[in-house]
Design a protein around this motif. Structure first.
Motif, PDB file in Angstrom:
ATOM      1  N   LYS A  21       6.678 -22.124   1.519  1.00 26.90           N
ATOM      2  CA  LYS A  21       5.488 -21.335   1.805  1.00 26.90           C
ATOM      3  C   LYS A  21       5.891 -19.993   2.430  1.00 26.90           C
ATOM      4  CE  LYS A  21       2.552 -25.397   2.505  1.00 26.90           C
ATOM      5  NZ  LYS A  21       1.708 -26.149   3.462  1.00 26.90           N
ATOM      6  N   PRO A  22       5.050 -18.975   2.297  1.00 31.31           N
ATOM      7  CA  PRO A  22       5.384 -17.646   2.833  1.00 31.31           C
ATOM      8  C   PRO A  22       5.741 -17.661   4.316  1.00 31.31           C
ATOM      9  CG  PRO A  22       3.498 -17.489   1.374  1.00 31.31           C
ATOM     10  CD  PRO A  22       3.780 -18.962   1.530  1.00 31.31           C
ATOM     11  N   GLU A  23       5.055 -18.493   5.091  1.00 33.37           N
ATOM     12  CA  GLU A  23       5.343 -18.521   6.534  1.00 33.37           C
ATOM     13  C   GLU A  23       6.754 -19.022   6.829  1.00 33.37           C
ATOM     14  OE1 GLU A  23       2.338 -21.919   5.643  1.00 33.37           O
ATOM     15  OE2 GLU A  23       2.649 -19.812   5.078  1.00 33.37           O
ATOM     16  N   HIS A  24       7.310 -19.819   5.895  1.00 33.51           N
ATOM     17  CA  HIS A  24       8.694 -20.288   6.089  1.00 33.51           C
ATOM     18  C   HIS A  24       9.671 -19.127   6.012  1.00 33.51           C
ATOM     19  CE1 HIS A  24      12.612 -21.660   4.425  1.00 33.51           C
ATOM     20  NE2 HIS A  24      12.495 -22.561   5.380  1.00 33.51           N
ATOM     21  N   ILE A  25       9.400 -18.165   5.116  1.00 31.43           N
ATOM     22  CA  ILE A  25      10.292 -17.009   4.975  1.00 31.43           C
ATOM     23  C   ILE A  25      10.280 -16.189   6.259  1.00 31.43           C
ATOM     24  CG2 ILE A  25      10.957 -15.092   3.483  1.00 31.43           C
ATOM     25  CD1 ILE A  25      10.763 -17.853   2.115  1.00 31.43           C
ATOM     26  N   SER A  26       9.111 -16.076   6.856  1.00 28.44           N
ATOM     27  CA  SER A  26       9.022 -15.345   8.130  1.00 28.44           C
ATOM     28  C   SER A  26       9.855 -16.034   9.204  1.00 28.44           C
ATOM     29  CB  SER A  26       7.556 -15.244   8.574  1.00 28.44           C
ATOM     30  OG  SER A  26       6.802 -14.510   7.637  1.00 28.44           O
ATOM     31  N   ARG A  27       9.809 -17.363   9.246  1.00 29.77           N
ATOM     32  CA  ARG A  27      10.629 -18.108  10.201  1.00 29.77           C
ATOM     33  C   ARG A  27      12.113 -17.921   9.898  1.00 29.77           C
ATOM     34  NH1 ARG A  27       8.881 -22.314  13.136  1.00 29.77           N
ATOM     35  NH2 ARG A  27      10.848 -21.886  14.215  1.00 29.77           N
ATOM     36  N   PHE A  28      12.453 -17.908   8.611  1.00 28.32           N
ATOM     37  CA  PHE A  28      13.835 -17.688   8.174  1.00 28.32           C
ATOM     38  C   PHE A  28      14.339 -16.341   8.697  1.00 28.32           C
ATOM     39  CE2 PHE A  28      16.625 -16.842   4.183  1.00 28.32           C
ATOM     40  CZ  PHE A  28      17.756 -17.330   4.812  1.00 28.32           C
ATOM     41  N   LEU A  29      13.533 -15.293   8.539  1.00 29.51           N
ATOM     42  CA  LEU A  29      13.917 -13.973   9.021  1.00 29.51           C
ATOM     43  C   LEU A  29      14.051 -13.964  10.550  1.00 29.51           C
ATOM     44  CD1 LEU A  29      11.735 -11.642   6.748  1.00 29.51           C
ATOM     45  CD2 LEU A  29      14.210 -11.978   6.631  1.00 29.51           C
ATOM     46  N   GLU A  30      13.190 -14.716  11.230  1.00 31.02           N
ATOM     47  CA  GLU A  30      13.305 -14.817  12.688  1.00 31.02           C
ATOM     48  C   GLU A  30      14.643 -15.431  13.087  1.00 31.02           C
ATOM     49  OE1 GLU A  30      10.020 -17.023  14.238  1.00 31.02           O
ATOM     50  OE2 GLU A  30       8.516 -15.563  13.548  1.00 31.02           O
ATOM     51  N   TYR A  31      15.034 -16.496  12.397  1.00 31.98           N
ATOM     52  CA  TYR A  31      16.326 -17.134  12.678  1.00 31.98           C
ATOM     53  C   TYR A  31      17.487 -16.169  12.406  1.00 31.98           C
ATOM     54  CZ  TYR A  31      15.065 -21.995  13.712  1.00 31.98           C
ATOM     55  OH  TYR A  31      14.612 -23.149  14.324  1.00 31.98           O
ATOM     56  N   LEU A  32      17.281 -15.271  11.439  1.00 27.82           N
ATOM     57  CA  LEU A  32      18.324 -14.289  11.103  1.00 27.82           C
ATOM     58  C   LEU A  32      18.321 -13.097  12.053  1.00 27.82           C
ATOM     59  CD1 LEU A  32      17.941 -14.244   7.202  1.00 27.82           C
ATOM     60  CD2 LEU A  32      19.868 -15.205   8.480  1.00 27.82           C
ATOM     61  N   GLY A  33      17.393 -13.098  13.005  1.00 32.51           N
ATOM     62  CA  GLY A  33      17.315 -11.999  13.970  1.00 32.51           C
ATOM     63  C   GLY A  33      16.422 -10.873  13.524  1.00 32.51           C
ATOM     64  N   ASN A  34      15.500 -11.162  12.615  1.00 27.48           N
ATOM     65  CA  ASN A  34      14.577 -10.151  12.076  1.00 27.48           C
ATOM     66  C   ASN A  34      15.309  -8.887  11.615  1.00 27.48           C
ATOM     67  OD1 ASN A  34      11.991 -11.411  12.234  1.00 27.48           O
ATOM     68  ND2 ASN A  34      12.056 -11.177  14.458  1.00 27.48           N
ATOM     69  N   LEU A 149       3.494 -14.358  -3.525  1.00 32.80           N
ATOM     70  CA  LEU A 149       4.180 -15.482  -2.893  1.00 32.80           C
ATOM     71  C   LEU A 149       5.696 -15.315  -2.901  1.00 32.80           C
ATOM     72  CD1 LEU A 149       2.024 -18.411  -4.369  1.00 32.80           C
ATOM     73  CD2 LEU A 149       1.792 -17.279  -2.149  1.00 32.80           C
ATOM     74  N   ASP A 150       6.176 -14.129  -3.257  1.00 32.26           N
ATOM     75  CA  ASP A 150       7.612 -13.895  -3.331  1.00 32.26           C
ATOM     76  C   ASP A 150       8.213 -13.748  -1.936  1.00 32.26           C
ATOM     77  OD1 ASP A 150       9.806 -13.200  -5.371  1.00 32.26           O
ATOM     78  OD2 ASP A 150      10.001 -11.586  -3.905  1.00 32.26           O
ATOM     79  N   ALA A 151       9.472 -14.154  -1.803  1.00 30.31           N
ATOM     80  CA  ALA A 151      10.144 -14.077  -0.498  1.00 30.31           C
ATOM     81  C   ALA A 151      10.155 -12.655   0.048  1.00 30.31           C
ATOM     82  CB  ALA A 151      11.576 -14.601  -0.626  1.00 30.31           C
ATOM     83  N   THR A 152      10.303 -11.666  -0.828  1.00 32.60           N
ATOM     84  CA  THR A 152      10.360 -10.276  -0.365  1.00 32.60           C
ATOM     85  C   THR A 152       9.036  -9.829   0.254  1.00 32.60           C
ATOM     86  OG1 THR A 152       9.745  -9.481  -2.572  1.00 32.60           O
ATOM     87  CG2 THR A 152      12.101  -9.636  -2.083  1.00 32.60           C
ATOM     88  N   ASN A 153       7.950 -10.551  -0.045  1.00 31.07           N
ATOM     89  CA  ASN A 153       6.645 -10.159   0.479  1.00 31.07           C
ATOM     90  C   ASN A 153       6.459 -10.551   1.939  1.00 31.07           C
ATOM     91  OD1 ASN A 153       4.282  -8.733  -0.104  1.00 31.07           O
ATOM     92  ND2 ASN A 153       3.103 -10.607  -0.426  1.00 31.07           N
ATOM     93  N   SER A 154       7.511 -11.088   2.544  1.00 29.95           N
ATOM     94  CA  SER A 154       7.481 -11.388   3.981  1.00 29.95           C
ATOM     95  C   SER A 154       7.579 -10.107   4.813  1.00 29.95           C
ATOM     96  CB  SER A 154       8.627 -12.336   4.343  1.00 29.95           C
ATOM     97  OG  SER A 154       9.867 -11.785   3.947  1.00 29.95           O
TER      98      SER A 154
END
Length: 436
Positions: A21-34, A149-154
């Motif tokens: 889901k899109p919100e997962h990508i946002s969490r992924f970016l958070e783990y990567l340090g935004n 719904l693409d990952a880049t749309n985060s």
């Protein structure tokens, strides 16, 4: 871990995870340090031409003396092609370092109960990490599939968004009408962020404009009247711009695709929005004339062109480009089975005066049946239709029969990648042998 092991791991990701889901990508970016923070991001979606627009943007930004990260897909030969920093693909060593870092982050996420990133998400995370580490000012992002719904749309607040031409492709996922597909592409439009889009048809235009209006996003259509094609000469297509901002000198592209001036114009209008009176248009003109975009109406050998056209609208654009050449031709074709290849083939046979067709298998499990393709060609043409078991064998066959004809290879980016690799390996082999 080696580079080869890293790429093997990434290729195997689809076997043990699914789209998140899109919100997962946002969490992924958070783990990567935004890593997206403090970057000026240009986000591009569309059915055809989005990769070209991204490359044109990156090239002109470099000419503007800016630092640039470019994320595109798919790759033709190596995954490194997807992550480009200041005009250069990342090295195998850098790729491996990025992979190991993102893998470590992924394991931490899984320990916290979060799912594994998908193939595309993983590479997106690697790219964004690379751009943050090198401190680029601008990032140009190509969507992978659709947009909404693409990952880049985060990315929440890009500098600008762009939507290239719209056509029927990936209909099983994005929808079976132009309006449905346009809606998915228009999902990248953000509140208050300018969107630039290519004039495709009234149906798709209306969807994009409505979405922009709902989000309060300034919207600009790049119509066919924004430029005029002047002709093709010495393997370059020339065009003029209607807007005085670009001067009255002809612009050229190192390509014979009649659809490329429209892509370039879309990128140029985004550059004009960003830089205004500070735009170095002479520098833009110079670098655009030199851009080579692999697999997009690219001349890989004298008189041999590879084009990634893999849907009906792209094939129609391809046909218009070949018609301008007014030369005898041979077509080498392959396609994956989830495309509307009946209509693609009908267009080729009806609109082109081709001496004969060669079909080949691509090294992918999604490849269409050769016998079925041959039967479809035979329904639409009385010209010979030959099957060759591999791209290498097919290329050799057409080269032996080329004479004064142009050879056009199309139908799949997988085919383009295989042909690029064959030429690359042959060139390296000849180079290693040295002069005789």
């Amino acid at each position: 871990m080696t580079y080869e092991e890293a790429t093997r791991y990434i290729l195997n990701i689809p076997k043990f995870t699914k789209k998140n889901k899109p919100e997962h990508i946002s969490r992924f970016l958070e783990y990567l340090g935004n890593p997206q923070k403090e970057r000026k991001i240009l986000h591009v979606a569309g059915t055809n031409g989005k990769g070209s627009v991204c490359v044109y943007l990156s090239t002109m930004l470099l000419a503007q003396k800016k630092t640039v990260g470019l994320f595109v897909s798919p790759h033709l030969i190596k995954m490194n092609e997807r992550i480009v920093i200041n005009g250069k693909q990342v090295s195998d060593e850098t790729f491996l370092q990025l992979f190991e870092y993102v893998l470590d982050i992924t394991e931490k996420m899984q320990e916290a109960g979060l799912p594994h990133p998908t193939f595309f998400e993983f590479l997106f995370g690697m790219a964004m990490t690379a751009f943050a580490r090198t401190g680029v000012e601008y990032i140009v992002l190509e969507t992978g599939l659709g947009g909404r719904l693409d990952a880049t749309n985060s990315i929440e607040k890009p500098l600008a968004t762009a939507i290239t031409s719209i056509g029927l492709d990936h209909t099983e996922i994005l929808g079976d009408t132009v309006e449905k597909i346009a809606f998915e592409k228009a999902g990248i439009i953000k509140p208050g962020v300018p969107v630039f889009y290519s004039d495709t048809c009234e149906k798709s235009n209306r969807v994009i404009e409505n979405e922009a209006d709902m989000r309060g996003a300034p919207c600009k259509k790049i119509g066919k009247d924004a430029y005029e094609i002047l002709g093709i000469r010495d393997k370059h297509i020339a065009f003029s711009c209607a807007n005085a901002y670009y001067g009255n000198t002809a612009w050229t592209l190192n390509n014979i695709g009649t659809y490329q001036p429209g892509n370039a114009m879309l990128a140029m209008e985004i550059m004009r929005f960003i830089f205004g009176s500070d735009g170095k248009t002479d520098a833009w003109r110079e670098v655009l004339s030199q851009v080579k975009w692999a697999g997009r109406m690219e001349e890989i050998l004298p008189g041999v062109y590879v084009d990634g056209a893999h849907n009906v609208s792209a094939v129609e654009n391809f046909v218009r480009s070949v018609q301008m050449q007014k030369k005898e031709n041979i077509v080498l074709f392959s396609v994956v089975r989830d495309k509307n290849y009946e209509e693609m083939i009908a267009c080729l046979c009806k609109e082109l005066k081709t001496d004969f067709y060669v079909l080949t298998r691509i090294e992918n499990e999604r490849g269409a049946s050769m016998d079925e393709l041959q039967n479809i060609f035979n329904r639409h043409t009385d010209k010979p239709v030959i099957i060759k078991e591999s791209a290498r064998e097919a290329l050799q066959y057409v080269l032996e029969r080329q004479r004064d004809r142009e050879i056009y290879c199309l139908g799949s980016l997988y085919l383009a990648g295989e042909l690029e690799l064959i030429i690359s390996e042959t060139t390296m082999l000849l180079s290693s042998k040295g002069p005789h």
